[in-house]
Design an enzyme around this catalytic site. Structure first.
Site, PDB file in Angstrom:
ATOM      1  N   ASP A 130       0.831  -1.200   0.000  1.00 39.22           N
ATOM      2  CA  ASP A 130       0.000   0.000   0.000  1.00 39.22           C
ATOM      3  C   ASP A 130       0.870   1.256   0.000  1.00 39.22           C
ATOM      4  O   ASP A 130       2.023   1.245   0.429  1.00 39.22           O
ATOM      5  CB  ASP A 130      -0.903  -0.009   1.229  1.00 39.22           C
ATOM      6  CG  ASP A 130      -2.227   0.700   1.002  1.00 39.22           C
ATOM      7  OD1 ASP A 130      -2.292   1.542   0.083  1.00 39.22           O
ATOM      8  OD2 ASP A 130      -3.186   0.414   1.744  1.00 39.22           O
ATOM      9  N   GLU A 179       3.361   5.094  -3.646  1.00 41.26           N
ATOM     10  CA  GLU A 179       3.598   6.180  -4.611  1.00 41.26           C
ATOM     11  C   GLU A 179       4.972   6.859  -4.468  1.00 41.26           C
ATOM     12  O   GLU A 179       5.510   7.252  -5.524  1.00 41.26           O
ATOM     13  CB  GLU A 179       2.472   7.236  -4.481  1.00 41.26           C
ATOM     14  CG  GLU A 179       1.107   6.723  -4.848  1.00 41.26           C
ATOM     15  CD  GLU A 179       0.433   5.958  -3.708  1.00 41.26           C
ATOM     16  OE1 GLU A 179      -0.538   5.244  -3.973  1.00 41.26           O
ATOM     17  OE2 GLU A 179       0.893   6.071  -2.551  1.00 41.26           O
ATOM     18  N   ASP A 233      -7.926   4.242  -3.593  1.00 36.83           N
ATOM     19  CA  ASP A 233      -9.083   4.495  -2.727  1.00 36.83           C
ATOM     20  C   ASP A 233     -10.138   5.311  -3.455  1.00 36.83           C
ATOM     21  O   ASP A 233     -10.433   6.468  -3.112  1.00 36.83           O
ATOM     22  CB  ASP A 233      -8.619   5.222  -1.464  1.00 36.83           C
ATOM     23  CG  ASP A 233      -7.649   4.394  -0.645  1.00 36.83           C
ATOM     24  OD1 ASP A 233      -7.655   3.161  -0.785  1.00 36.83           O
ATOM     25  OD2 ASP A 233      -6.869   4.977   0.129  1.00 36.83           O
TER      26      ASP A 233
END
Length: 965
Positions: A563, A566, A640
Site C-alpha cells: 500500500d 507512490e 481508494d
C-alpha cells in the site's frame, strides 16, 4: 571528397565492434551517433541504438557528450540484429528488419517507417527542445546532493499526428478518458492515479520514454489559475473577481471576492475563509470569464465533497463526490470565444473536515499542436526513448516487455475471488469471515488483511498486535485448512519509535523531512518512509518483513499488499513538498526519481521472497505502478476510489489504459472504497429496522453492477470502507443483488481454464488479458473512443452497466465479425450499434464468432477440482483456436519447462475441430480427460448451460483428435 561521402552506403552489423565514420555520424556496433549543428534549445548530439528488429532507441542531449547512467526500467538486451545505415545528401537512414529511422542531417528531425516504408511517426519542426533544470532547495528535503545530482534537463518531444490517429496508455487516470488524442494528462503517482511513461498508437507503434520525473502528455505547461487565463467578473459584472458565496449549515452567509479557485492542497487550503464552518455548508462561486482568444479550453476540476460546474448556462460537470481526505481530479473541455463574457458557476458542498476545491485551466494551444504527440519531462540526464514498431498492438506490447521484462506466470489462485474490507480487526474476524464463505458455498480463494493489524503505535514493526491476533500462525493454518490464501498489507512506512525505523535510519535509509516538520498521521503518530532506491535499504526492508512475518510464520503468508507505494508520505500536499518528503533518494533528487518508487519497492519483495523460498510464486498488489513492474509479479489496483457511479465508469477507462501500457494484471476495489454518508446511514437504518430505503436500494444495485464488472477483468476483488462488502452483508440471500453477485462469482470459477490459459499466454507470448476493442479491431475507426466495453481475452466482449436503474445500454458490435449473446446464444451481425437488454441480474456479455471457450467445473476455490471434464464451447462463423495452458499453479517449475499446452483449432470451411497433441508435462498433470464439445452457430443457438450441456463427448489421452462438428 564531399560527393564521395554522399555515395557511401554501409552495412552495419550489430555484432561488429569496429568504429566507422562517414560524414556527420559515427557507427559503433549497434549504435549510430550523429552531430547536430542546431542553434537554440535543440539537441547537439543524437544517438540511435538498434535494439532488435522492431525497436530503436533514441537519445538526444543538449550537451557535448552523453551522460553515463543506468536504467531502472530497461532490462539487459541481448539481441544482435542486422541493420543497414545509408547516407545521402540530406538524410541518414537506419534500417532494421521491421523498422527504419531517418535522420534529417540539417535539423536532426527523426522520421520512423515500418518495413514496407509506410510512415509511422514524424518528429515535428523543433521537435526536440531542452531547458536547463536545477532542483530547488525546497524540493531536496533533508539531505545533500552533489551539484551533478541537482542539475539536469527538462525536455519536450513533439511529433506530428494525423487526424485519424488515437493514443492509449499513460497509466491509470480517473477522468473517464480512453483515447488521449488531443488531451492533456499530468504523469505523477498518487492515490488513485498511476502514471506510466508509455503510449501506444492505433498505427501500431509505441513510445516508452526512460524518465522517472514528473511528465506531461499534451500541453507541456502546468494548469493556470483562472485569473491568469481570463479576465474575471463577479456575479454583478464587476471586473476583477468571481463572487464567492459561503452559506453555513445554520444559514449564516459570507460573501467575498475570489481572484482564483485554488484550494487544492495543504499549502493553500488556508486561503478559504478563516473560521468558517465548511462541513455541511453550501458554497457557490459565480461570475463571468472573458477569454483573450477563441479556443477550446481544457479545464481541470479538483474536488472533495459534492461539486457541479456550469459554464454558459450548461452543466458541464454533473454532480461528483469525493471524501474530504481523498480529493479527485476531473478534466473537461469548453469552447470560449474571445471577448465574450461567459457565465461560470461552481456549486460545492464540502463533506467532512478539511475539504479541497479548485478549478484551473490549461494555456490554450493551436489545434494542430494540441493534437500532436507531445511529451514533456521535468528533469532528466538527457532525452531517452524507445520506438517500438509492430504489425499490431500485441506486437508493440511484446516489444515493451522485451525492454522492461517478462511477466511471470501469476499463481492460479490470484484469478479467483478475493475478499477484503477496511479492515479485519482481529484474527477471529479473518477466520470467521472465510468460514462463512465456506458455509454458504460462495467461491473464494483469497482473504486480505488490511492495515493496522499492529499495535496502534507500531506502524512498520511488521508485527501483529497479540491482543487482537494472539496466534498469527494458527490463524494462517486455519485459513489454509479452509483452502484459502492470505494476503497482508505492508507499507513502506515506519513510526519513529519502531526498531525497524531505527535500524533503517542508522544506515541513512529513511526520509527525514516528515520527521523534521513534525508531521503526525491521522492516528496521531510520527514517522516516514524508507528509501527504496537504495539496494541496501531494499534488502533490509525484506529482511525485516521476513524475520517478523514470513519466516517467522513458516512462509504461510501467500502474498503481499504493498500500500501507499507512490510513496504517499502525506495526503494532499503540493508536488514540490511531496518531493521534499520523499527524498533525496540514494540515486539522486526525488525530482528526478519522482515516479519510480513502486518499481524499486516491488523489487525488494519479489527478489527477497525468492531468495528465501525460490519455488513459491510471489504475488504483489501495489497501489502504484510503473514501467517494468510486471517482471516482479506485481499487479496494481486503482486505489481508494469513491463509491459513485461515475467512479465505477472511470475504472473502465483507467483499467484499459493501464493494461494497454503492457502491465497485464490490474484490478480495483469492487464497490468503491470511500463511502458517501447517505449509504452509511441507509445501512444503519436497515440494520436497525430491516427497511430498505432508496439509498440502500441504490447501494445494493451499485455493488451488484460493480461486481458484475469485476468478473471480467484480471483481478476479481471486493474491498471498501463500511458498509461491509461480504456478499451476505450486501444483501440477504433472497435478494437479486445477492443472487447476481453469486452467479458471477461461480461463473468466474467455471472460467478458470480460460483465465489461467491467458495467464500462461502473458508469460509465453506477452499477451494482454484486458483489451481495448482497438487492439483487436484497429481497422474499425468506430472503436477508437469506446472505453466502456472491451475484450476480455480472445472471446468475450464485456459491456458493463455504469448508470443507476439502467436496464439496457448501447453496444457497438465491431464489423469484422459476428457476435453471440453469451447467455442465450443469439447471433448478432457485426458493424452496428444496438440497444441491448441489461436486467438487474445480468450485464451484456457477447462472444466473438470464431471462439473456443473452455469451461471448467463448479468450484469453491481455484484448485478444488482438476478440470477432468471441460465443456468446450465452440462458436462457429470463423476459424478459431485456443491454446490450453496448464501447470502446477503455485510454483516456478514452469520456468524449468514443467507445463503443458494443448492447441485446439476449429476450421470453419469444413466444420472440423482438432484437439492437438499435448505438449509438455508437469507433476500432477491429468493424463486422461474429457472434452464435451458444445457447438453454437447461427442455426444452432444454444443458451449457456454449465450443468448438463448438450454436446459431443470426447475422451482425450494426449494424442491428436479431429472430429467433424
Amino acid at each position: 571528397m564531399k560527393s564521395a561521402k554522399i555515395l557511401i552506403s554501409t552495412i552495419l552489423l550489430a555484432c561488429t565492434t569496429s568504429i566507422a565514420t562517414a560524414a556527420d555520424f559515427i557507427k559503433n556496433g549497434n549504435v549510430v551517433t550523429v552531430n547536430i549543428n542546431v542553434n537554440g534549445n535543440g539537441a547537439k548530439l543524437l544517438r540511435l541504438q538498434v535494439v532488435n528488429d522492431n525497436i530503436i532507441r533514441v537519445e538526444a542531449t543538449a550537451e557535448n557528450q552523453f551522460p553515463v547512467k543506468t536504467s531502472l526500467i530497461i532490462v539487459p538486451q541481448t539481441a544482435k540484429p542486422q541493420f543497414f545505415v545509408n547516407e545521402d545528401r540530406s538524410v541518414i537512414k537506419i534500417k532494421a528488419k521491421n523498422v527504419e529511422a531517418d535522420i534529417d542531417k540539417l535539423s536532426g528531425r527523426i522520421t520512423f517507417f515500418d518495413s514496407t516504408g509506410k510512415l509511422l511517426l514524424k518528429e515535428a519542426v523543433n521537435g526536440k527542445t531542452f531547458k536547463p533544470y536545477t532542483v530547488p532547495q525546497s524540493n531536496i528535503g533533508i539531505g545533500t546532493l552533489t551539484d551533478n545530482q541537482k542539475k539536469g534537463w527538462s525536455w519536450r518531444a513533439l511529433f506530428e499526428s494525423p487526424s485519424d490517429e488515437a493514443f492509449y496508455g499513460l497509466g491509470q487516470h480517473q477522468s473517464e478518458e480512453f483515447n488521449y488524442k488531443g488531451k492533456n494528462e499530468e504523469l505523477f503517482q498518487y492515490n488513485t492515479k498511476v502514471s506510466v511513461p508509455f503510449v501506444m498508437s492505433n498505427k501500431n507503434y509505441g513510445l516508452l520514454w526512460d524518465s522517472y520525473s514528473l511528465c506531461r502528455w499534451g500541453n507541456p505547461d502546468d494548469y493556470e489559475q483562472l485569473n491568469h487565463a481570463f479576465r474575471l467578473y463577479d456575479k454583478n459584472g464587476n471586473p476583477g473577481n468571481l463572487t464567492g458565496i459561503y452559506t453555513a449549515a445554520d444559514g449564516n452567509q459570507l460573501l467575498r471576492g475570489e481572484d482564483s479557485l485554488y484550494f487544492e492542497n495543504s499549502s493553500v487550503i488556508g486561503n478559504l475563509p478563516k473560521g468558517f464552518p465548511l462541513n455541511g455548508s453550501n458554497v457557490v462561486y459565480e461570475g463571468y470569464l472573458e477569454a483573450s482568444q477563441s479556443s477550446d479550453y481544457h479545464f481541470i476540476l479538483y474536488y472533495a465533497g459534492y461539486t457541479k460546474v456550469y459554464i454558459g448556462g450548461k452543466e458541464v460537470v454533473p454532480e461528483r463526490w469525493r471524501t474530504a481526505w481523498n480529493p479527485n481530479a476531473y478534466k473537461f473541455v469548453y469552447h470560449l470565444d474571445k471577448g465574450v463574457k461567459t457565465q461560470v458557476r461552481i456549486e460545492w458542498q464540502p463533506d467532512g473536515g478539511v475539504s479541497y476545491c479548485g478549478l484551473r485551466v490549461a494555456k490554450p494551444m493551436k489545434d494542430d499542436e494540441q493534437n500532436m504527440l507531445s511529451i514533456w519531462s521535468e528533469m532528466n540526464r538527457d532525452m531517452d526513448y524507445y520506438f517500438i514498431a509492430g504489425n499490431n498492438m500485441d506486437q508493440v506490447i511484446s516489444g515493451y516487455r522485451t525492454l522492461t521484462g517478462k511477466a511471470p506466470v501469476y499463481p492460479k489462485w490470484a484469478l479467483g475471488f478475493w475478499q477484503s474490507r477496511e479492515r479485519y480487526k482481529t484474527s477471529e474476524e479473518v477466520e470467521s469471515t472465510l468460514s462463512e464463505f465456506r458455509k454458504r458455498h460462495i467461491p473464494i480463494d483469497n482473504i486480505v488483511q488490511d492495515w493496522n493489524y499492529w499495535k496502534n503505535d507500531q506502524w512498520g514493526s511488521h508485527q501483529f498486535d497479540e491482543t487482537r491476533y494472539p496466534n498469527p500462525e494458527a490463524m494462517l493454518d486455519s485459513v489454509h485448512a479452509m483452502h484459502g490464501k492470505f494476503m497482508i498489507s505492508v507499507w513502506p512506512k515506519f513510526y519513529c519509535n519502531t526498531e525497524n525505523y531505527k535500524e533503517l535510519d542508522c544506515n541513512g535509509w529513511m526520509y527525514h523531512q516528515a520527521v523534521k516538520d513534525s508531521i503526525y498521521d491521522w492516528l496521531g503518530y510520527m514517522g516516514s518512509f524508507y528509501d527504496a532506491y537504495s539496494a541496501g535499504a531494499r534488502k533490509m526492508f525484506w529482511k525485516q518483513m521476513n524475520e517478523n512475518m514470513y519466516k517467522k510464520y513458516n512462509c504461510g503468508i501467500d502474498s503481499w499488499w504493498m500500500d501507499a507505494s507512490e510513496p504517499n508520505v502525506r495526503d494532499c500536499t503540493p508536488i514540490g513538498y511531496r518531493k521534499a518528503l520523499s527524498g533525496p533518494t540514494a540515486l539522486g533528487s526525488s525530482t528526478e526519481y519522482f515516479n519510480a518508487y513502486s518499481l524499486v519497492n516491488a523489487d525488494a519483495i519479489y527478489n527477497g521472497q525468492r531468495s528465501v523460498q525460490p519455488n513459491k510464486r510471489v504475488f504483489l498488489l501495489t497501489r502504484s505502478g510503473f514501467a517494468g513492474e510486471q517482471r516482479y509479479s506485481t499487479a496494481t489496483w486503482s486505489g481508494d476510489i469513491g463509491t459513485r457511479w461515475e467512479d465505477m465508469r472511470a475504472q473502465m477507462t483507467a483499467g484499459l489504459n493501464y493494461s494497454m501500457c503492457g502491465l497485464p494484471f490490474w484490478g480495483m476495489d469492487q464497490g468503491g472504497f470511500c463511502v458517501e454518508n447517505r449509504y452509511v446511514a441507509a445501512q444503519k437504518l436497515y440494520d436497525k429496522t430491516g427497511i430498505e430505503n432508496d439509498d440502500l436500494k441504490e447501494w445494493r444495485e451499485l455493488q451488484t453492477r460493480w461486481n458484475q464488472f469485476g468478473c471480467f477483468i484480471p483481478l476479481y476483488r471486493t474491498h471498501g470502507q463500511w458498509p461491509l462488502r461480504e456478499l451476505w452483508n450486501i444483501a440477504p440471500d433472497d435478494h437479486p443483488a445477492y443472487k447476481s453477485i453469486l452467479y458471477y462469482d461461480k461463473l468466474r470459477y467455471n472460467l478458470i481454464p480460460y483465465l489461467y490459459s491467458m495467464t500462461g499466454w502473458v508469460n509465453i507470448k506477452d499477451y494482454t488479458m484486458l483489451r481495448g476493442l482497438v487492439m483487436d479491431f484497429s481497422n474499425d475507426a468506430n472503436v477508437n473512443n469506446i472505453g466502456n466495453q472491451w475484450m476480455f481475452g480472445p472471446a468475450f466482449m464485456a459491456c458493463p452497466v455504469g448508470y443507476y436503474k439502467a436496464r439496457n445500454r448501447n453496444v457497438y458490435f465491431p464489423k469484422q465479425c459476428g457476435w453471440y449473446d453469451l447467455y442465450t446464444g443469439r447471433y448478432i451481425s457485426g458493424g452496428q450499434n444496438l440497444i441491448v437488454d441489461a436486467p438487474y441480474e445480468r450485464i451484456p456479455i457477447f462472444v466473438r464468432e470464431g471462439s473456443i471457450i473452455p469451461f471448467g467445473p463448479d468450484m469453491e476455490w481455484s484448485d478444488q477440482k482438476k478440470p477432468e471434464l471441460i465443456n468446450l464451447y465452440v462458436y462457429e462463423g470463423a476459424d478459431a483456436d485456443f491454446l490450453l495452458y496448464e501447470d502446477e499453479g503455485v510454483n516456478y517449475n514452469y520456468e524449468k519447462g514443467k507445463y503443458s499446452t494443448i492447441d485446439i483449432k476449429y476450421i470453419e470451411s469444413n466444420k472440423t475441430l482438432t484437439i492437438g497433441k499435448r505438449n509438455g508435462s508437469f507433476d500432477g498433470m491429468l493424463n486422461k480427460r474429457r472434452f464435451n464439445v458444445v457447438v453454437v452457430s447461427k442455426d444452432r443457438q444454444k443458451s449457456l448451460n454449465l450443468v448438463n450441456p448438450d454436446g459431443k463427448m470426447i475422451k482425450y489421452t494426449g494424442n491428436k483428435i479431429t472430429i467433424k462438428l
